[in-house]
Design a protein around this motif. Structure first.
Motif, mmCIF file in Angstrom:
data_model
loop_
_atom_site.group_PDB
_atom_site.id
_atom_site.type_symbol
_atom_site.label_atom_id
_atom_site.label_comp_id
_atom_site.label_asym_id
_atom_site.label_seq_id
_atom_site.Cartn_x
_atom_site.Cartn_y
_atom_site.Cartn_z
ATOM 1 N N THR A 7 -5.684 38.383 6.237
ATOM 2 C CA THR A 7 -4.390 38.030 6.801
ATOM 3 C C THR A 7 -4.457 36.759 7.636
ATOM 4 O O THR A 7 -5.425 36.528 8.347
ATOM 5 C CB THR A 7 -3.820 39.180 7.665
ATOM 6 N N GLY A 8 -3.439 35.971 7.503
ATOM 7 C CA GLY A 8 -3.261 34.813 8.360
ATOM 8 C C GLY A 8 -2.040 34.998 9.234
ATOM 9 O O GLY A 8 -1.727 34.168 10.073
ATOM 10 N N LYS A 16 -4.802 40.683 14.139
ATOM 11 C CA LYS A 16 -5.947 41.480 13.689
ATOM 12 C C LYS A 16 -6.092 42.784 14.466
ATOM 13 O O LYS A 16 -6.292 43.845 13.882
ATOM 14 C CB LYS A 16 -7.221 40.643 13.809
ATOM 15 N N GLU A 17 -5.982 42.728 15.772
ATOM 16 C CA GLU A 17 -6.151 43.919 16.586
ATOM 17 C C GLU A 17 -5.040 44.942 16.325
ATOM 18 O O GLU A 17 -5.285 46.143 16.281
ATOM 19 C CB GLU A 17 -6.204 43.556 18.077
ATOM 20 N N THR A 18 -3.830 44.472 16.130
ATOM 21 C CA THR A 18 -2.713 45.364 15.835
ATOM 22 C C THR A 18 -2.932 46.076 14.507
ATOM 23 O O THR A 18 -2.755 47.289 14.402
ATOM 24 C CB THR A 18 -1.386 44.576 15.788
ATOM 25 N N VAL A 19 -3.341 45.317 13.494
ATOM 26 C CA VAL A 19 -3.589 45.908 12.179
ATOM 27 C C VAL A 19 -4.716 46.925 12.261
ATOM 28 O O VAL A 19 -4.626 48.014 11.698
ATOM 29 C CB VAL A 19 -3.909 44.810 11.140
ATOM 30 N N GLU A 20 -5.791 46.597 12.970
ATOM 31 C CA GLU A 20 -6.921 47.518 13.083
ATOM 32 C C GLU A 20 -6.519 48.826 13.765
ATOM 33 O O GLU A 20 -7.005 49.894 13.405
ATOM 34 C CB GLU A 20 -8.069 46.861 13.851
ATOM 35 N N LYS A 21 -5.612 48.762 14.730
ATOM 36 C CA LYS A 21 -5.156 49.974 15.408
ATOM 37 C C LYS A 21 -4.257 50.812 14.501
ATOM 38 O O LYS A 21 -4.249 52.035 14.581
ATOM 39 C CB LYS A 21 -4.395 49.612 16.686
ATOM 40 N N MET A 22 -3.478 50.157 13.643
ATOM 41 C CA MET A 22 -2.521 50.835 12.772
ATOM 42 C C MET A 22 -3.178 51.523 11.592
ATOM 43 O O MET A 22 -2.668 52.504 11.085
ATOM 44 C CB MET A 22 -1.515 49.834 12.175
ATOM 45 N N MET A 23 -4.266 50.976 11.126
ATOM 46 C CA MET A 23 -4.779 51.392 9.835
ATOM 47 C C MET A 23 -6.261 51.681 9.863
ATOM 48 O O MET A 23 -7.000 51.122 10.649
ATOM 49 C CB MET A 23 -4.528 50.280 8.817
ATOM 50 N N LEU A 28 -9.115 50.701 8.249
ATOM 51 C CA LEU A 28 -9.665 49.650 7.397
ATOM 52 C C LEU A 28 -11.145 49.491 7.669
ATOM 53 O O LEU A 28 -11.620 49.766 8.764
ATOM 54 C CB LEU A 28 -8.983 48.302 7.685
ATOM 55 N N ASP A 29 -11.841 49.026 6.664
ATOM 56 C CA ASP A 29 -13.261 48.766 6.838
ATOM 57 C C ASP A 29 -13.483 47.390 7.451
ATOM 58 O O ASP A 29 -14.427 47.197 8.196
ATOM 59 C CB ASP A 29 -13.966 48.903 5.486
ATOM 60 N N GLN A 30 -12.602 46.450 7.156
ATOM 61 C CA GLN A 30 -12.699 45.099 7.703
ATOM 62 C C GLN A 30 -11.319 44.450 7.690
ATOM 63 O O GLN A 30 -10.523 44.703 6.793
ATOM 64 C CB GLN A 30 -13.621 44.221 6.850
ATOM 65 N N VAL A 31 -11.057 43.607 8.676
ATOM 66 C CA VAL A 31 -9.895 42.716 8.659
ATOM 67 C C VAL A 31 -10.465 41.307 8.673
ATOM 68 O O VAL A 31 -11.249 40.957 9.535
ATOM 69 C CB VAL A 31 -8.969 42.936 9.870
ATOM 70 N N LEU A 32 -10.084 40.524 7.682
ATOM 71 C CA LEU A 32 -10.591 39.169 7.526
ATOM 72 C C LEU A 32 -9.481 38.199 7.877
ATOM 73 O O LEU A 32 -8.459 38.122 7.188
ATOM 74 C CB LEU A 32 -11.061 38.975 6.078
ATOM 75 N N LYS A 33 -9.619 37.513 8.996
ATOM 76 C CA LYS A 33 -8.595 36.595 9.492
ATOM 77 C C LYS A 33 -8.694 35.257 8.765
ATOM 78 O O LYS A 33 -9.763 34.669 8.687
ATOM 79 C CB LYS A 33 -8.788 36.401 11.010
ATOM 80 N N LYS A 34 -7.571 34.816 8.191
ATOM 81 C CA LYS A 34 -7.526 33.521 7.505
ATOM 82 C C LYS A 34 -7.253 32.418 8.510
ATOM 83 O O LYS A 34 -6.570 32.660 9.488
ATOM 84 C CB LYS A 34 -6.415 33.527 6.455
ATOM 85 N N PRO A 35 -7.755 31.249 8.262
ATOM 86 C CA PRO A 35 -8.638 30.881 7.155
ATOM 87 C C PRO A 35 -10.052 31.387 7.427
ATOM 88 O O PRO A 35 -10.468 31.522 8.580
ATOM 89 C CB PRO A 35 -8.606 29.356 7.153
ATOM 90 N N ASP A 59 -18.031 34.261 5.853
ATOM 91 C CA ASP A 59 -17.217 35.297 6.500
ATOM 92 C C ASP A 59 -16.833 36.375 5.486
ATOM 93 O O ASP A 59 -16.880 37.569 5.782
ATOM 94 C CB ASP A 59 -15.937 34.703 7.099
ATOM 95 N N LEU A 60 -16.450 35.933 4.298
ATOM 96 C CA LEU A 60 -16.108 36.866 3.228
ATOM 97 C C LEU A 60 -17.325 37.703 2.846
ATOM 98 O O LEU A 60 -17.234 38.918 2.707
ATOM 99 C CB LEU A 60 -15.574 36.113 2.009
ATOM 100 N N ASP A 61 -18.460 37.048 2.695
ATOM 101 C CA ASP A 61 -19.695 37.751 2.342
ATOM 102 C C ASP A 61 -20.022 38.819 3.391
ATOM 103 O O ASP A 61 -20.341 39.961 3.054
ATOM 104 C CB ASP A 61 -20.841 36.748 2.208
#
Length: 99
Positions: free
Chosen positions: A58-59, A63-70, A72-79, A84-86
């Motif tokens: 997501t760009g 990130k912190e809001t999404v992590e609290k809501m869901m 997820l194993d990882q949140v990858l902040k764009k760019p 980072d992807l690896d």
């Protein structure tokens, strides 16, 4: 580039259809997509495939809001860079294999 076989979908609904055909070991989903946003896709996937490792890229979303809501194993902040992807891919898979 990182040694993984990749399939892609044009929308969240197309992605869900692909998962029905053959579930992968990892899903990377963008937050902004046509039809369904990434959060909606992740929630649908979690109901059907709770064990699937998921990375949300997501760009837009905080990130912190999404992590609290869901769950997820990882949140990858764009760019993000390829390393980072690896890291996100390795971490997400490690978490799922350990759990």
């Amino acid at each position: 580039m990182l040694g993984h076989e990749v399939s892609q979908a044009a929308s969240g609904q197309d992605g869900l259809s692909l998962l029905e055909a053959a579930a992968p070991y990892l899903l990377i989903v963008d937050f902004a997509m046509p039809g369904m946003n990434g959060v909606e896709v992740v929630l649908a996937v979690r109901r059907r495939w709770p064990e699937l490792a998921i990375i949300l890229a997501t760009g837009y979303a905080n990130k912190e809001t999404v992590e609290k809501m869901m769950d997820l194993d990882q949140v990858l902040k764009k760019p993000f860079r390829i390393d980072d992807l690896d890291f996100a891919v390795r971490s997400a898979l490690k978490t799922k294999l350990a759990g």
